[in-house]
Design an enzyme around this catalytic site. Structure first.
Site, PDB file in Angstrom:
ATOM      1  CG  LEU A 117      -2.040  -0.989   1.317  1.00 38.29           C
ATOM      2  CD1 LEU A 117      -2.590  -1.058   2.738  1.00 38.29           C
ATOM      3  CD2 LEU A 117      -3.144  -0.601   0.334  1.00 38.29           C
ATOM      4  CB  SER A 118      -0.032   4.769  -0.743  1.00 41.71           C
ATOM      5  OG  SER A 118       0.552   6.033  -0.559  1.00 41.71           O
ATOM      6  N   GLY A 119       2.463   4.249   1.526  1.00 41.66           N
ATOM      7  CA  GLY A 119       2.864   4.470   2.916  1.00 41.66           C
ATOM      8  C   GLY A 119       3.367   3.217   3.616  1.00 41.66           C
TER       9      GLY A 119
ATOM     10  CB  SER B   3      10.021   4.839  -1.835  1.00 41.86           C
ATOM     11  OG  SER B   3       9.028   4.844  -2.830  1.00 41.86           O
TER      12      SER B   3
ATOM     13  CB  SER C 110       1.878  -3.776  -8.369  1.00 39.84           C
ATOM     14  OG  SER C 110       2.822  -3.976  -7.358  1.00 39.84           O
TER      15      SER C 110
END
Lengths: 312, 312
Positions: free
Chosen positions: A143-145, A149, A216
């Site tokens: 998930l985002s967060g 990265s 994704s």
């Protein structure tokens, strides 16, 4: 004085060319292996085998072509037109037509018609040897967060410290360039992942450890990327972090915007996230508990070491 | 016994993160440099600087997360949750919310909204150092049959013999994968070149000498690719071979098909080829005269050597 400048001697070994589809790369197509005339440079009829080792030396008085560097004609660079071709019948001056030649078989892939697979003279294994690593794709999903990265950066740094060549394909970063034409609607998201998968495949083939970091959200596209690569070259890392944790972190403030209805189709809020089922590595994190990026990177590096990716 | 397995010690150094736009990569955008909380892993308020060097060791009894490898929960891999963060106020267990944190500034590039540039912890210069080369793009352009792919292969082989890492992006090959959705109509040709330019930029940034080999019939798209790269990292090689020579070679039989009207919009026949004006290297070939691929590759390699591309 033509050709009197001191020049390096370059040995050039080209194996027999196989202009058919590579098995490791590219989609299935209908091309077949054919004897070739070495593209534009072969000569004479019949099959031409290339397996030459011809040192090129600077000598005087031979001139078959001219060339320019930065717009200026360079009169000091004309080389002996060494015949690199081991076929003794070949003639360098007979390059404008090949009597009896066979036409190379072109194919159609998707919307691309009349294309030909050019097999490269340098193989993946040869590129990997000096790098002492196996080109592969580490596909970080979550998930985002969830810290994708961040893990990608720590992993890249950890592997660099071991002398390994990595490159990060970050979902957001690629949207600044290659994928800047794509939005976040469903078909564009799929295309975003398809392109990143294809580029990651190229990096892995180059011998690089390619770290792809992107949400994704659906299972199908990453599985399609996996299928592009040779067995074992796709390593999926699932950042298994609960939505609640990611939303509490919200480093970009996007969950807040999504909850307020200012972003539509946000993964985890009003668009689904399908947790992957085949991940090689799952990194669980719970509310109120999290490992450092280095700890997580170390887990992945250990996996790579134990599975032979950090040697050629 | 938890964590008793012998594990490698990994040092992980992460510099201060700069989540703003990289100057060397990506398009201009409106993001600004902000103090960050290290994405998902930072903690506490205010600016968090990262410059840690924390060896990770296997110890017993520490467990903050679990992970799976190939679907099996691995109970032997739990590491001490070393605090890699140099900020002494940080708390690893306080990772689900950052009081007083600043939101990272997202941007819009093309159709991609709310994206953030993630600067990588490993810089291009660091990747280049062990490779002893400068990542760059060698852009080979010319008519079909002018010998682009052949030069690309010879060049790749010659550079490999010198211990250099190259990768070929062949126009036809990329149409087997990344660009298989593109046809040969004008806008798709432009998109084909744009994507190859963007991918070549990524390879150059990875430290690889990327050899792009494609017709690129119009001047504008390659010039756009040149502008994506830092000054000097785009080296255009023009295969200046007369149409008559290329058509006589016709290795794929495509000129014949184009002359018969069976292929429409074929470069040089019923679609224009604009010879490039800014090429760093021009390789002229005349009717009845041609150099060997090794000779031509040697010219390019000499250029690279003389201009410092074959050292870091």
């Amino acid at each position: 004085m033509i050709g009197s400048v001191k020049r390096p001697v370059v040995s050039c070994v080209l194996p027999e060319f196989d202009f058919t589809e590579s098995t490791g790369l590219g989609k299935k197509s209908s091309s077949v292996k054919l004897p070739v005339n070495f593209g534009a440079f072969g000569s004479g009829g019949g099959e031409v085998k290339l397996g030459f080792l011809a040192p090129i030396k600077a000598t005087e008085g031979s001139k078959t072509s001219s060339f320019q560097v930065n717009g200026k004609v360079d009169n000091f660079r004309h080389l002996q037109p060494s015949d690199c071709n081991s076929n003794s019948d070949s003639s360098l001056n007979n390059c404008n037509g090949f009597p009896g030649k066979k036409i190379l078989q072109t194919t159609t892939v998707g919307n691309s018609t009349n294309i030909l697979w050019h097999k490269c003279a340098v193989e993946k294994s040869e590129r990997q040897e000096p790098l002492q690593q196996r080109g592969c794709v580490i596909w970080i999903t979550g998930l985002s967060g969830s810290g994708k990265s961040t893990l990608a950066c720590a992993l890249s740094r950890g592997l660099h410290a071991k002398g390994k060549l990595t490159y990060i394909l970050d979902g957001d970063n690629v949207r600044h360039g290659l994928n800047s034409d794509l939005s976040f609607k469903a078909e564009d998201r799929a295309e975003n992942i398809r392109r990143i998968g294809e580029v990651a495949k190229l990096f892995a083939d180059a011998g690089v450890i390619c770290i792809a970091s992107l949400i994704s959200p659906y299972r199908k596209p990453p599985d399609a990327c996996r299928s592009l690569l040779p067995e074992g070259d796709f390593i999926e890392v699932f950042m298994d972090v609960p939505l609640k944790v990611c939303e509490a972190r919200d480093p970009k403030g996007l969950y807040k915007l999504a909850r307020a209805g200012k972003i539509k189709g946000f993964t985890g809020i009003d668009d689904p996230y399908e947790p992957p089922l085949k991940s090689e590595i799952v990194l669980h994190q719970k509310l109120g508990m999290c490992d450092s990026p280095c700890d997580l990177a170390d887990i992945v590096i250990s996996y790579l070491e134990e599975n032979g990716y950090l040697k050629a």
